[in-house]
Design an enzyme around this catalytic site. Structure first.
Site, short mmCIF file in Angstrom:
data_model
loop_
_atom_site.label_atom_id
_atom_site.label_comp_id
_atom_site.label_asym_id
_atom_site.label_seq_id
_atom_site.Cartn_x
_atom_site.Cartn_y
_atom_site.Cartn_z
NE ARG A 267 -43.27 -30.80 60.87
CZ ARG A 267 -43.38 -32.11 61.12
NH1 ARG A 267 -44.53 -32.70 61.00
NH2 ARG A 267 -42.34 -32.82 61.52
CB THR A 268 -38.91 -27.08 57.08
OG1 THR A 268 -39.37 -26.98 58.42
CG2 THR A 268 -38.41 -25.73 56.61
CE LYS B 176 -17.56 -35.63 47.36
NZ LYS B 176 -17.53 -35.68 45.89
NE ARG C 158 -34.62 -27.74 59.41
CZ ARG C 158 -35.78 -28.18 59.89
NH1 ARG C 158 -35.92 -29.44 60.23
NH2 ARG C 158 -36.80 -27.36 60.04
CG HIS D 213 -37.50 -23.03 61.99
ND1 HIS D 213 -37.67 -22.84 60.62
CD2 HIS D 213 -37.97 -24.29 62.24
CE1 HIS D 213 -38.20 -23.93 60.10
NE2 HIS D 213 -38.38 -24.82 61.05
N1 CP Z 1 -41.52 -27.60 62.20
C1 CP Z 1 -40.46 -28.15 61.56
O1 CP Z 1 -39.42 -27.49 61.34
O2 CP Z 1 -40.63 -29.45 61.18
P1 CP Z 1 -39.56 -30.31 60.38
O3 CP Z 1 -38.37 -30.49 61.28
O4 CP Z 1 -40.26 -31.58 60.03
O5 CP Z 1 -39.17 -29.51 59.15
#
Ligand code: CP
Length: 305
Positions: free
Chosen positions: A51-52, A80, A101, A129
């Site tokens: 999603r993100t 590396k 991320r 998040h």
């Molecule tokens: N909600 C969420 O962060 O989903 P993903 O891990 O798929 O990005």
């Protein structure tokens, strides 16, 4: 240079402005189709995401911009031994904004201290998040019409659940909020969240292990996954993973206008039969995530001009 590392980086007024922009994008998408023309988003995902990552990429494309990046650390020079600080300097040469991320708490913060373009935290370990929180806030605004006077049940892994930590921080700024914290004792909310955010803001809360008992009082039920990847011990994960399973019979105990949210991915914690209940909002929540990320990219690029 503005970055988004934690939800606290945004004032209440800025969050509400982002929500208003996202709602305008929903109503008038053509107005925004070229606002990022000629701009590049770098999408740096060191940890899995559906999603993100894809909502950020779709968001940039729908704003008329383009996307570069990687979706696993092993395909980048992190394999590396390149540091996050050096990566941030390098990516600043190629992109106008970056979204990261990372499995290590604090990595996006390190990137922001070394980048010359805006950095967005797309999830760092079990820490924060913030763009999921913006997604959750837009969902609450669209589905409940307000951010105050809500009883919010947060259920599942409250210890490692970064989406829960950020949502608590955001809603603790509003009045009339009550948190009902539902978890196994091993996965209770960390003390620093309880003391430094909930209690410090004078927010009402209760902790319980019993989902069914509290169901009738909730305006929002926010389910979360017990995250295998955060456990050191597989046996603990197996013991705790099915602690809470929201079935239709349990949802029948809730108010008729209670909404069910979940950041997804789901494993077992909501049965598929619940998906067709009108109170199930988690797939709408995914779509709202794209619109709020469009609003955020637009805001940060304008601030960087
Ligand atoms: N909600 C969420 O962060 O989903 P993903 O891990 O798929 O990005």
């Amino acid at each position: 240079m503005r970055h988004l590392i934690g939800i606290e980086d945004l004032s209440v007024a800025e969050i509400e402005a982002l929500v208003a922009t996202a709602e305008d994008i929903i109503d008038n998408p053509a107005k925004y189709a070229e606002v990022c023309h000629g701009k590049k988003l770098a999408s740096l995902f060191y940890e899995p995401s559906t999603r993100t990552r894809l909502s950020f990429e779709a968001a940039m494309i729908e704003l008329g911009g383009s996307v570069i990046g990687f979706s696993e650390a092993q395909s980048s020079s992190a394999a590396k031994g390149e540091s996050v600080a050096d990566t941030a300097k390098v990516i600043s040469c190629f992109a106008d904004i970056m979204v990261m991320r990372h499995f290590k708490e604090g990595a996006p913060m390190v990137a922001s201290l070394n980048a010359t373009v805006p950095v967005i935290n797309a999830g760092d370990g079990g820490h924060n998040h913030p763009t999921q929180t913006l997604t959750d806030l837009l969902t609450i605004k669209r589905e409940k019409g307000r951010f105050d006077n809500l009883t919010v049940g947060l259920c599942g892994d409250l210890k490692f659940g970064r989406t829960v930590h950020s949502l608590i921080a955001a809603l603790s700024r509003y009045t009339g909020i009550k948190f009902v914290l539902i978890s196994p004792t091993e996965l209770m909310i960390p003390d620093y969240i309880k003391h430094d955010i909930i209690e410090k803001n004078g927010i009402d809360y209760v902790e319980t292990t019993d989902l069914e008992a509290v169901m009738p009082e909730l305006d929002i039920l926010y389910m979360t996954r017990v995250q295998r990847e955060r456990f050191f011990n597989e046996q603990d994960y197996i013991r705790l993973k099915d602690s809470y399973i929201l079935s239709q019979s349990k949802l029948n105990l809730a108010k008729s206008d209670c909404i069910v949210m979940h950041p997804l991915p789901r494993v077992n914690e909501i049965t598929v039969e619940v998906d067709s209940d009108p109170r199930a909002c988690y797939f709408k929540q995914v779509l709202y995530g794209k619109y709020i990320r469009m609003a955020l990219i637009k805001m940060l690029l304008e601030a960087a001009k």
